[in-house]
Design a protein around this motif. Structure first.
Motif, PDB file in Angstrom:
ATOM      1  N   LYS A 144       0.734  -1.050   0.010  1.00  0.00           N
ATOM      2  CA  LYS A 144      -0.032   0.009  -0.029  1.00  0.00           C
ATOM      3  C   LYS A 144       1.089   1.496  -0.066  1.00  0.00           C
ATOM      4  CE  LYS A 144      -3.710  -2.035   2.712  1.00  0.00           C
ATOM      5  NZ  LYS A 144      -4.578  -1.996   3.916  1.00  0.00           N
ATOM      6  N   ILE A 145       0.748   2.175  -0.916  1.00  0.00           N
ATOM      7  CA  ILE A 145       1.484   3.411  -1.236  1.00  0.00           C
ATOM      8  C   ILE A 145       0.427   4.545  -1.169  1.00  0.00           C
ATOM      9  CG2 ILE A 145       3.257   4.313  -2.649  1.00  0.00           C
ATOM     10  CD1 ILE A 145       3.525   1.826  -4.013  1.00  0.00           C
ATOM     11  N   ALA A 146       0.853   5.620  -0.369  1.00  0.00           N
ATOM     12  CA  ALA A 146       0.045   6.754  -0.130  1.00  0.00           C
ATOM     13  C   ALA A 146       0.706   7.880  -0.980  1.00  0.00           C
ATOM     14  CB  ALA A 146      -0.204   6.914   1.187  1.00  0.00           C
ATOM     15  N   THR A 147      -0.117   8.802  -1.638  1.00  0.00           N
ATOM     16  CA  THR A 147       0.425  10.023  -2.133  1.00  0.00           C
ATOM     17  C   THR A 147      -0.611  10.972  -2.667  1.00  0.00           C
ATOM     18  OG1 THR A 147       2.046  10.790  -4.005  1.00  0.00           O
ATOM     19  CG2 THR A 147       0.245   9.158  -4.579  1.00  0.00           C
ATOM     20  N   PRO A 148      -0.540  12.134  -2.334  1.00  0.00           N
ATOM     21  CA  PRO A 148      -1.786  13.341  -2.828  1.00  0.00           C
ATOM     22  C   PRO A 148      -1.997  13.131  -4.298  1.00  0.00           C
ATOM     23  CG  PRO A 148      -0.118  14.293  -1.609  1.00  0.00           C
ATOM     24  CD  PRO A 148       0.554  13.012  -2.166  1.00  0.00           C
ATOM     25  N   PHE A 149      -3.257  12.790  -4.766  1.00  0.00           N
ATOM     26  CA  PHE A 149      -3.522  12.396  -5.972  1.00  0.00           C
ATOM     27  C   PHE A 149      -3.489  13.649  -6.789  1.00  0.00           C
ATOM     28  CE2 PHE A 149      -6.255   8.245  -6.496  1.00  0.00           C
ATOM     29  CZ  PHE A 149      -4.981   7.560  -5.897  1.00  0.00           C
ATOM     30  N   SER A 150      -3.116  13.718  -8.144  1.00  0.00           N
ATOM     31  CA  SER A 150      -3.023  14.725  -8.956  1.00  0.00           C
ATOM     32  C   SER A 150      -1.651  15.575  -8.741  1.00  0.00           C
ATOM     33  CB  SER A 150      -4.394  15.498  -9.236  1.00  0.00           C
ATOM     34  OG  SER A 150      -5.472  14.698  -9.535  1.00  0.00           O
ATOM     35  N   SER A 151      -1.034  15.334  -7.817  1.00  0.00           N
ATOM     36  CA  SER A 151       0.168  16.001  -7.557  1.00  0.00           C
ATOM     37  C   SER A 151       1.399  15.630  -8.317  1.00  0.00           C
ATOM     38  CB  SER A 151       0.555  15.695  -6.162  1.00  0.00           C
ATOM     39  OG  SER A 151       0.993  14.490  -5.914  1.00  0.00           O
ATOM     40  N   THR A 152       2.575  16.227  -8.220  1.00  0.00           N
ATOM     41  CA  THR A 152       3.642  15.726  -8.927  1.00  0.00           C
ATOM     42  C   THR A 152       4.441  14.758  -8.181  1.00  0.00           C
ATOM     43  OG1 THR A 152       4.998  17.310  -7.380  1.00  0.00           O
ATOM     44  CG2 THR A 152       4.475  18.170  -9.569  1.00  0.00           C
ATOM     45  N   SER A 153       4.067  14.306  -7.061  1.00  0.00           N
ATOM     46  CA  SER A 153       4.358  13.129  -6.521  1.00  0.00           C
ATOM     47  C   SER A 153       3.682  11.867  -7.028  1.00  0.00           C
ATOM     48  CB  SER A 153       4.219  13.141  -4.922  1.00  0.00           C
ATOM     49  OG  SER A 153       5.290  13.963  -4.286  1.00  0.00           O
ATOM     50  N   HIS A 154       2.380  11.972  -7.151  1.00  0.00           N
ATOM     51  CA  HIS A 154       1.227  11.148  -7.841  1.00  0.00           C
ATOM     52  C   HIS A 154       1.809  10.707  -9.144  1.00  0.00           C
ATOM     53  CE1 HIS A 154      -2.773  10.026  -9.195  1.00  0.00           C
ATOM     54  NE2 HIS A 154      -2.183   8.661  -8.942  1.00  0.00           N
ATOM     55  N   PHE A 155       2.302  11.655  -9.816  1.00  0.00           N
ATOM     56  CA  PHE A 155       2.889  11.557 -11.381  1.00  0.00           C
ATOM     57  C   PHE A 155       4.320  10.769 -11.334  1.00  0.00           C
ATOM     58  CE2 PHE A 155       5.903  13.196 -14.350  1.00  0.00           C
ATOM     59  CZ  PHE A 155       5.058  12.939 -15.728  1.00  0.00           C
ATOM     60  N   SER A 156       5.224  11.291 -10.435  1.00  0.00           N
ATOM     61  CA  SER A 156       6.351  10.491 -10.425  1.00  0.00           C
ATOM     62  C   SER A 156       6.385   9.145  -9.805  1.00  0.00           C
ATOM     63  CB  SER A 156       7.234  11.332  -9.320  1.00  0.00           C
ATOM     64  OG  SER A 156       7.814  12.598  -9.871  1.00  0.00           O
ATOM     65  N   LEU A 157       5.436   8.881  -8.821  1.00  0.00           N
ATOM     66  CA  LEU A 157       5.035   7.520  -8.323  1.00  0.00           C
ATOM     67  C   LEU A 157       4.502   6.599  -9.661  1.00  0.00           C
ATOM     68  CD1 LEU A 157       4.564   5.329  -6.294  1.00  0.00           C
ATOM     69  CD2 LEU A 157       2.307   6.184  -5.597  1.00  0.00           C
TER      70      LEU A 157
END
Length: 349
Positions: A144-157
């Motif tokens: 399970k991996i968490a990240t803020p959706f639609s963010s740069t982190s989401h894109f990179s993930l």
């Protein structure tokens, strides 16, 4: 008085009064066009970059208070919330990851992209809990991996998982940064892709698997950007240039003395000066001249590489169903507006 003379006199008086009324109306219209707003509302996220330094150093106040304008900062945990505020017309400027700029364009929020705060590097990363046993991206299979959706982190993930061929073999959870820390502490998640200062907290008990610097080297550059409300920019173009001037001033201060700049930002982020400096060095700050280079904005006459990256990101987000339509090249070129930086650079010469 002769009747004809009296009548002529009366008409003359009426004509003069009407003329004064018209002139008065013109004067009022001219005054309205030169007025400034009483307050400028700036959306901010807690990231150690030029906006944060300009804020703590009072550069925005320096630019606006002498014009009788108050400055109000509004904190957002992510670009999603900032876009909502833009859509309601409740803010004038806001910083966010550029992927949320793609979302703003897709949703036809009336804003323009006018500045790149920093090119992300080690200050955004994928971190796994040490007890999870994860040491490589492939090890995340079934996690399970968490990240803020639609963010740069989401894109990179998503790009990192896609490169490893396991994008369908993990569970990705949409969480804001504060929720990520809480979930991490409870042991509800195995890993997270996030930014500073949350990242530093996770690294205390986690292992960095990859970061945005490594992904940029693979062709997936991500940035933090500044948007301005279109109606505001069209009505007060000089105030937009003044805003960018405050950011450029902060950039100069950082380039001259990174240690001093970090010490001034640290308190506002609840970090030590050393932690702040490390985070600041984890990204690349661009001067106005660098932003106008072919690698980034380019110019109003010849677009740069950033517009292509922006469009490629839009295509990727469409594939991920984060947006429902890919914008045209013309729409991207209209949205990514280097004209205010050009005015700033021209004024500095």
């Amino acid at each position: 008085m002769d009747k004809r003379i009296r009548t002529s006199f009366i008409f003359s008086v009426i004509f003069i009064m009407l003329s004064l009324s018209v002139l008065g109306g013109c004067g009022k219209k001219e005054a309205d066009s030169t007025t400034v707003p009483k307050e400028i509302k700036i959306g901010t996220i807690r990231v150690p970059n030029d906006q944060q330094l300009a804020k703590v150093e009072g550069y925005f106040d320096d630019a606006y208070k002498k014009q009788g304008i108050k400055v109000k900062f509004v904190f957002f945990d992510s670009g999603v919330a900032a876009n909502q505020a833009f859509a309601s017309g409740s803010i004038d400027f806001a910083e966010m990851g550029y992927t949320n700029g793609v979302v703003a364009l897709n949703r036809q929020i009336p804003v323009k992209l006018i500045w790149i705060h920093d090119v992300l590097g080690e200050n955004e990363a994928l971190v796994a809990r040490k007890e999870s046993g994860v040491k490589t991206i492939s090890d995340l299979k079934g996690k399970k991996i968490a990240t803020p959706f639609s963010s740069t982190s989401h894109f990179s993930l998503l790009k990192a998982l896609e490169a490893a061929g396991i994008e369908k073999d993990v569970t990705i959870l949409d969480m804001q940064t504060a929720d990520i820390v809480a979930a991490w502490q409870r042991g509800d998640i195995d890993a997270a892709y996030t930014w500073e200062p949350t990242l530093t907290e996770l690294k205390k008990t986690g292992t960095v698997i990859t970061d945005s610097k490594q992904l940029a080297q693979q062709g997936y550059m991500t940035t933090n950007i500044e948007l301005v409300r279109t109606a505001f920019a069209e009505k007060y173009p000089q105030l937009v240039v003044d805003y960018l001037g405050a950011l450029a001033k902060a950039n100069n201060a950082y380039q001259k003395d990174p240690t001093a700049a970090a010490a001034k930002i640290a308190g506002s982020l609840n970090l030590t000066a050393e932690e702040t400096l490390q985070q600041m060095k984890g990204s690349t700050w661009l001067t106005p001249q660098e932003q106008l280079s072919p690698d980034y904005f380019g110019t109003s006459k010849e677009t740069g590489q950033f517009q292509k990256i922006f469009l490629d990101t839009a295509k990727f987000l469409k594939e991920q169903k984060s947006i429902d339509q890919v914008p045209s090249e013309k729409e991207v070129q209209s949205f990514v507006d280097p004209s205010y930086i050009e005015q700033l650079v021209k004024g500095e010469k």
